[in-house]
Motif scaffolding. Structure first.
Motif, mmCIF file in Angstrom:
data_model
loop_
_atom_site.group_PDB
_atom_site.id
_atom_site.type_symbol
_atom_site.label_atom_id
_atom_site.label_comp_id
_atom_site.label_asym_id
_atom_site.label_seq_id
_atom_site.Cartn_x
_atom_site.Cartn_y
_atom_site.Cartn_z
ATOM 1 N N GLN A 1 0.496 -1.178 -0.196
ATOM 2 C CA GLN A 1 0.837 0.479 0.117
ATOM 3 C C GLN A 1 0.962 1.148 0.311
ATOM 4 O O GLN A 1 1.206 2.169 -1.047
ATOM 5 C CB GLN A 1 -1.408 0.222 0.971
ATOM 6 N N ASP A 2 1.328 1.811 1.069
ATOM 7 C CA ASP A 2 2.228 3.021 1.432
ATOM 8 C C ASP A 2 3.478 2.572 1.360
ATOM 9 O O ASP A 2 4.335 3.627 1.555
ATOM 10 C CB ASP A 2 1.289 3.885 2.946
ATOM 11 N N ASP A 3 3.968 1.709 1.484
ATOM 12 C CA ASP A 3 4.870 1.294 1.587
ATOM 13 C C ASP A 3 6.005 1.616 -0.064
ATOM 14 O O ASP A 3 5.194 0.727 -0.680
ATOM 15 C CB ASP A 3 5.813 -0.064 1.701
ATOM 16 N N VAL A 4 7.325 1.747 -0.201
ATOM 17 C CA VAL A 4 8.620 1.315 -0.243
ATOM 18 C C VAL A 4 8.854 0.835 -1.083
ATOM 19 O O VAL A 4 9.261 -0.655 -0.224
ATOM 20 C CB VAL A 4 9.219 2.695 -0.948
ATOM 21 N N ALA A 5 8.991 -0.551 -2.153
ATOM 22 C CA ALA A 5 9.425 -1.787 -2.207
ATOM 23 C C ALA A 5 11.043 -1.976 -3.118
ATOM 24 O O ALA A 5 10.878 -1.313 -3.948
ATOM 25 C CB ALA A 5 8.550 -2.743 -3.307
ATOM 26 N N LEU A 6 11.691 -2.064 -2.186
ATOM 27 C CA LEU A 6 12.666 -2.709 -3.153
ATOM 28 C C LEU A 6 13.309 -4.260 -3.275
ATOM 29 O O LEU A 6 13.123 -5.171 -2.448
ATOM 30 C CB LEU A 6 13.795 -1.907 -1.301
ATOM 31 N N ASN A 7 14.110 -4.682 -4.728
ATOM 32 C CA ASN A 7 14.844 -5.736 -4.445
ATOM 33 C C ASN A 7 16.412 -4.926 -4.713
ATOM 34 O O ASN A 7 16.562 -3.915 -5.534
ATOM 35 C CB ASN A 7 13.775 -5.861 -5.421
ATOM 36 N N ILE A 8 16.707 -5.644 -4.445
ATOM 37 C CA ILE A 8 18.644 -5.685 -4.431
ATOM 38 C C ILE A 8 18.568 -7.396 -4.712
ATOM 39 O O ILE A 8 19.540 -8.405 -4.447
ATOM 40 C CB ILE A 8 19.376 -5.359 -3.142
ATOM 41 N N GLY A 9 19.310 -7.259 -5.981
ATOM 42 C CA GLY A 9 19.932 -7.672 -6.717
ATOM 43 C C GLY A 9 21.173 -7.597 -7.903
ATOM 44 O O GLY A 9 21.754 -6.549 -6.365
ATOM 45 N N GLY A 10 20.977 -7.498 -8.549
ATOM 46 C CA GLY A 10 22.879 -6.868 -9.276
ATOM 47 C C GLY A 10 22.458 -5.303 -9.199
ATOM 48 O O GLY A 10 23.579 -4.881 -9.298
ATOM 49 N N ILE A 11 21.267 -5.094 -9.947
ATOM 50 C CA ILE A 11 20.933 -4.029 -9.310
ATOM 51 C C ILE A 11 19.863 -3.536 -8.823
ATOM 52 O O ILE A 11 19.215 -4.739 -8.779
ATOM 53 C CB ILE A 11 20.499 -3.839 -11.318
ATOM 54 N N ALA A 12 19.658 -3.019 -7.844
ATOM 55 C CA ALA A 12 18.823 -2.300 -7.204
ATOM 56 C C ALA A 12 17.649 -1.371 -8.202
ATOM 57 O O ALA A 12 17.674 -0.985 -8.752
ATOM 58 C CB ALA A 12 19.006 -1.350 -5.792
ATOM 59 N N ASN A 13 16.326 -1.861 -7.507
ATOM 60 C CA ASN A 13 15.296 -0.804 -8.174
ATOM 61 C C ASN A 13 13.977 -1.333 -6.638
ATOM 62 O O ASN A 13 13.991 -1.796 -6.067
ATOM 63 C CB ASN A 13 14.579 -1.982 -9.575
ATOM 64 N N ILE A 14 13.375 0.120 -7.167
ATOM 65 C CA ILE A 14 11.976 0.234 -6.122
ATOM 66 C C ILE A 14 10.874 -0.037 -6.831
ATOM 67 O O ILE A 14 10.990 0.786 -8.583
ATOM 68 C CB ILE A 14 12.786 1.453 -5.143
ATOM 69 N N THR A 15 9.929 0.373 -6.483
ATOM 70 C CA THR A 15 8.692 0.747 -6.750
ATOM 71 C C THR A 15 8.084 1.886 -5.409
ATOM 72 O O THR A 15 8.101 1.208 -4.746
ATOM 73 C CB THR A 15 7.283 -0.737 -6.834
ATOM 74 N N LEU A 16 7.794 3.087 -6.268
ATOM 75 C CA LEU A 16 7.169 4.100 -5.098
ATOM 76 C C LEU A 16 5.629 4.196 -5.498
ATOM 77 O O LEU A 16 4.792 3.993 -6.135
ATOM 78 C CB LEU A 16 8.043 5.509 -5.947
ATOM 79 N N PRO A 17 5.305 4.785 -4.154
ATOM 80 C CA PRO A 17 4.121 5.507 -4.149
ATOM 81 C C PRO A 17 3.870 6.073 -5.520
ATOM 82 O O PRO A 17 4.956 7.333 -4.758
ATOM 83 C CB PRO A 17 4.113 5.570 -3.208
ATOM 84 N N SER A 18 2.868 6.651 -6.280
ATOM 85 C CA SER A 18 2.918 7.386 -6.935
ATOM 86 C C SER A 18 3.105 9.186 -6.451
ATOM 87 O O SER A 18 2.988 10.738 -7.665
ATOM 88 C CB SER A 18 2.243 7.591 -8.040
ATOM 89 N N ASP A 19 2.324 9.148 -4.810
ATOM 90 C CA ASP A 19 2.646 10.058 -4.953
ATOM 91 C C ASP A 19 3.957 11.413 -4.595
ATOM 92 O O ASP A 19 4.299 12.139 -4.745
ATOM 93 C CB ASP A 19 1.404 11.021 -3.438
ATOM 94 N N ASN A 20 4.820 10.574 -4.367
ATOM 95 C CA ASN A 20 6.218 10.604 -4.189
ATOM 96 C C ASN A 20 6.841 10.816 -5.475
ATOM 97 O O ASN A 20 6.751 12.107 -5.580
ATOM 98 C CB ASN A 20 7.157 9.126 -3.348
ATOM 99 N N PHE A 21 6.140 10.598 -6.635
ATOM 100 C CA PHE A 21 6.854 10.589 -8.174
ATOM 101 C C PHE A 21 6.337 12.009 -8.816
ATOM 102 O O PHE A 21 6.669 12.661 -9.326
ATOM 103 C CB PHE A 21 6.461 9.301 -8.876
ATOM 104 N N ASP A 22 4.822 12.023 -8.025
ATOM 105 C CA ASP A 22 4.331 13.508 -8.786
ATOM 106 C C ASP A 22 4.923 14.339 -7.847
ATOM 107 O O ASP A 22 5.185 15.617 -9.052
ATOM 108 C CB ASP A 22 2.765 12.973 -8.468
ATOM 109 N N ARG A 23 5.278 14.371 -6.936
ATOM 110 C CA ARG A 23 5.547 15.405 -6.269
ATOM 111 C C ARG A 23 7.069 16.494 -5.860
ATOM 112 O O ARG A 23 7.271 17.043 -7.018
ATOM 113 C CB ARG A 23 6.037 15.127 -4.418
ATOM 114 N N VAL A 24 8.092 14.675 -6.801
ATOM 115 C CA VAL A 24 8.930 15.565 -7.961
ATOM 116 C C VAL A 24 9.252 15.609 -9.260
ATOM 117 O O VAL A 24 10.217 16.464 -9.635
ATOM 118 C CB VAL A 24 10.376 14.382 -7.150
ATOM 119 N N GLY A 25 8.375 15.307 -9.861
ATOM 120 C CA GLY A 25 8.275 14.939 -11.271
ATOM 121 C C GLY A 25 8.977 14.215 -12.317
ATOM 122 O O GLY A 25 8.389 13.644 -13.348
#
Length: 491
Positions: free
Chosen positions: A155-179
């Motif tokens: 829901q409101d958590d950021v998902a992080l996967n740490i493999g060879g490359i790290a990737n995240i899934t952000l809530p879109s309200d954070n994505f929107d705020r920064v652009g």
């Protein structure tokens, strides 16, 4: 809808093993219930791993041999998992990524090997494979596909996967705020963000690891972030650091991309009565992208220093001190300031890249190098996570040094606490992707594609192909349960 048992298969950028997870899945209304049925891993033959690590220079004959041998290895892993975990109805395979072609921020193509016919022949089951290509063809990056799982599950958590490359899934309200994403502006001056995070670099590099429930970690062959001893100084050789030479493997998981800022806030609706979609028409749409190196540089450094594939227990990193000059230099990489959508991989963050950086600073000891690379991974992840609680998975959670560094910057837990084993999450993601395709449900992992698409290709098994009737509802939530019909692991 009846319960469907899907076996998910994936091998990440560590190329150490094939992860397999059996999931029981059922669609009820707009909710998919997932009951983890167990997971296992099967290692590659050592000579095949060596060939895979050198796959960038393959000729057609070698590529054909790799495709066959990887397919046979995946078939063996599937048969082993079925023997250990139980029978499946269908198999989903993300294969082994050997190249991810990104130019000017656009993914032009992606190549996963592991011929699915070998899996179908060995198990007699239908196989859904090549799950990234359609997303790329539709304008996406094809990675990280984990954003789909995370968007539906958390829901409101950021998902992080740490493999060879790290990737995240952000809530879109954070994505929107920064652009673009929170880390873009924070790292826009290169080293200033690092200075803010380095309130006491020496203490952080030597800090211990909190093994409590908030910071769980174990050993993971997916992380392979382990090494033994320090062989001393730096190697002066250089590599290709051209910022256009970037690509992404998803790992585990693994496997690794972003949401187009013009698309990220779009609700996903039905695409037709027989081709429904995954989505969320509320304010919780999420974006997924690669933050930068996870284990890639750590593993490269460990092998350079000790000949081992990883820093065992993070011991070398914990014995070192963060070198600010090297950290500042590494943070100048243009990748961290690119807007979404973006993805990267070992084509960029590799041993040549690391040696080129080391050649520009005074000699760095082995422990200090490992401590600095741990801090690089932690800082670049933290910059992207916008102060939310982070749910971590992937091989990197088994590196105590890395988890300690992340815990100093973030409120972090592992996915184990929420019902999904951290070292099997990408295999369960693969099972989910297979379930969606099998039931005619289009997927949009928010990597920049122009809307949801049915992903993958299907190889029939021993019997005539009999697929279930396509779903007629839009999927809006993934619920992890202990057993189907049993108590919820997370509501």
């Amino acid at each position: 809808m009846e319960v469907c048992r899907v076996l998910g298969l994936i091998s990440g950028t560590s190329v150490d093993a094939i992860d397999a997870a059996l999931a029981e899945l059922r669609l009820t209304g707009d909710v998919i219930e997932l009951a983890p049925g167990g997971h296992t891993e099967v290692g590659y033959p050592p000579d095949l791993r060596d060939e895979l690590l050198a796959a960038g220079s393959c000729n057609p004959e070698q590529m054909c041999r790799l495709d066959t041998r990887i397919g046979q290895s995946f078939a063996n892993a599937a048969a082993t998992a079925i023997r250990e975990l139980g029978q499946a109805d269908v198999i989903a395979s993300l294969g082994q990524t050997v190249y991810h072609w990104v130019e000017d921020g656009i993914c032009r193509g992606t190549l996963q090997l592991g011929q699915p016919a070998w899996i179908a022949e060995k198990t007699g089951l239908p196989v859904i494979s090549d799950l990234r290509a359609r997303d790329v063809a539709a304008g996406g990056h094809g990675a990280p596909l984990a954003g789909l799982f995370d968007r539906l599950w958390l829901q409101d958590d950021v998902a992080l996967n740490i493999g060879g490359i790290a990737n995240i899934t952000l809530p879109s309200d954070n994505f929107d705020r920064v652009g673009t994403f929170p880390g873009t502006r924070a790292l826009s001056d290169g080293s200033e963000r690092a200075r803010g995070h380095m309130r006491n670099a020496d203490e952080r590099a030597r800090a211990g690891y909190d093994s409590g429930a908030r910071n769980q970690a174990t050993d993971d062959d997916g992380s392979r972030n382990q090494a033994t001893d320090n062989s001393g100084g730096r190697n002066q050789a250089t590599g290709d650091t051209d910022p256009r030479n970037r690509a992404a493997f998803d790992t585990g998981p693994h496997n690794q991309a972003t949401d187009n800022s013009d698309l990220h806030n779009r609700a996903m609706g039905n695409t037709g009565p027989h081709n429904q979609a995954t989505g969320n028409t509320g304010p919780r749409n999420r974006a997924a992208f690669d933050t930068g190196p996870g284990n890639a540089l750590l593993d490269a450094a460990a092998e350079m220093l000790t000949g081992q594939r990883f820093d065992k227990g993070g011991a070398l990193a914990l014995a070192g001190t963060v070198r600010k000059d090297l950290l500042d230099l590494l943070l100048e990489d243009p990748y961290y300031r690119l807007p979404a959508p973006k993805s990267t991989g070992k084509e960029h963050f590799n041993i040549g890249y690391l040696k080129a950086a080391l050649a520009q600073v005074p000699e760095v000891t082995g422990p200090d190098l490992m401590a600095t690379l741990v801090e690089l991974t932690a800082v670049t992840i933290a910059d992207a996570c916008a102060g939310h609680r982070v749910v971590a998975s992937g091989g990197g959670v088994r590196n105590p040094a890395l988890m300690a560094a992340l815990a100093r910057h973030l409120d972090i837990v592992t996915s184990d606490a929420l019902g999904i084993p951290s070292d099997a999450k990408e295999a369960y993601l693969t099972a989910l992707l297979g379930f969606l395709t099998w039931h005619g449900i289009a997927a949009d992992p928010r990597t920049g594609a122009d809307g949801p698409r049915l992903l993958g290709s299907i190889t029939p098994g021993r019997d005539p192909l009999r697929m279930p009737a396509p779903a007629t509802t839009t999927v809006r939530q993934l619920r992890v349960v202990a057993t189907l019909g049993g108590s919820l692991a997370r509501s």
